[in-house]
Enzyme design. Sequence first.
Site, short mmCIF file in Angstrom:
data_model
loop_
_atom_site.label_atom_id
_atom_site.label_comp_id
_atom_site.label_asym_id
_atom_site.label_seq_id
_atom_site.Cartn_x
_atom_site.Cartn_y
_atom_site.Cartn_z
N GLU A 246 59.03 -58.50 -80.12
CA GLU A 246 60.08 -58.93 -81.04
C GLU A 246 60.51 -57.66 -81.75
O GLU A 246 59.74 -57.06 -82.49
CB GLU A 246 59.57 -59.99 -82.01
CG GLU A 246 60.71 -60.65 -82.81
CD GLU A 246 61.02 -59.92 -84.10
OE1 GLU A 246 61.99 -59.14 -84.11
OE2 GLU A 246 60.28 -60.12 -85.07
N CYS A 280 63.29 -59.08 -90.00
CA CYS A 280 63.93 -59.04 -88.69
C CYS A 280 65.11 -60.00 -88.65
O CYS A 280 66.03 -59.84 -87.85
CB CYS A 280 62.94 -59.41 -87.60
SG CYS A 280 61.43 -58.44 -87.59
#
Length: 484
Positions: A246, A280
């Site tokens: 990720e 994120c």
Amino acid sequence: MKIGGRDVLALEYEVRSPVDMDIVVGRFQRGGRDEAVAALNSAVRAFDDWSRRDWRERATIMRRVAEAVERRKFLIAAVMAYEVGKNRVEAVAEVNEALEAIRYYASLMEKEEGYVRRMAPGSPGEETWSVARPRGPWFVISPFNFPAMLGSGMVQGALITGNTVVWKPSEEASLTAHLMYEAYVEGGVPPGAINLLTGPGELYEDVIVGDRRVAGIAFTGSKDVGHHLYREFAARQPYPKPVVLETGSKNPTVVTAKADLTKAAEGVARAAFGYGGQKCSATSRLYVQEEVKDGFLEALASYTRSLTVGDPRKDGVFMGPLINARAYTNFARNVQEGIAAGGRLVTGGRQLRDGWMSRGFYVEPTIMDGVPEGHYLFRDELFMPLLVVAPFRDLDDAISKVNDTDYGLTAGIFSEDEGEVREFMERVEFGVLYANRRGGATTGAWPGAQTFVGWKASGATGRGIGGPYYLLNFLQEQARTYVR
């Protein structure tokens, strides 16, 4: 460091709090190749026992781990406030999220019956089964911004499926990792099945990517580092092995003329400036339909100015400091370069240096309009509270702008028109989508509710943490046939 249940010392380094650099959070060990090999040896030795344990036993142990985390909940949250500058509400919420993820995956293992399924016989007299098997020792490399949830989430995914782990947390979040490690061991995970290394990741890289005993890598962090590990691991291993990535994003929110602008202002501000934009999933580019753009920016700026910036240990503070001096310097540089490119500050833009704030890394939440859309501020993930704004004509134009990126993690829309929302959901190339979310336009995924999955450069497997398919990243299928 923790290797095979032993305390291991190396060269010492000091970590100070971004809240107040006079505060020493802790002194940690700067390991290297020798410690990485020792930790991997420990994980290899522990694999035979841990992988052979019945999946029911592993699920039971993980429930005990969740209980151990819950007992430490406020301690872990307080440590995160000191260590990474997360405010009280978000710190406690993150620990709750981490323990909920552990319980979710224990329940999922039970629901899937350990991923053991009887299949149809291939021929008369045959009994056939599909059995998902663990792969071996994994290196887990976790970021500073969600040290409990993302660190533990990757560790949990590997462990509950029968793999063993060498965990290398961010240097800025090593104390949180130690507390989570203690919870895993207290819950019953054998010390050799989980090992903890600290120090700069590059000192371990040769072992991580080059030792053929490594079964896989799970990484959350920057795109450059994640993609580098992906390429190096593929090049240096004898055959393809999984890399679970990720790697951040450049997350957009769209506000159409049919939006509830009050709801949208709150949702965008919370997503852009929660934890200082160091998520994120943070909204970092905003597209507003031309006819409502000026009015919406007024509402957004007003809401943003109401947010309290300060000591995250204090009740009511919304935004604490940036993580380190590098981020603090980069914030000022990015603001200056945006203005030089033609941008206009709608609100914010300053580093905060008055009084005690001079001992930390405090900045204002910042909105900038008029930056050219080809500028790097619209392209690069910055990980700071800097939101750039651009207009759009119609929904086709907005979706084109949203998709014009290599990233694909989270995206949001505000519109009270169901047709616009449906069109957005169908055509946007991002893994996590939200519509009309007042609590966070692009943020706030929860285990078992919103799978946190990145498309394109934001991920590698298409199966995200917190979702029903994540555990499959750590398993390999085996078909078993018995002739009776």
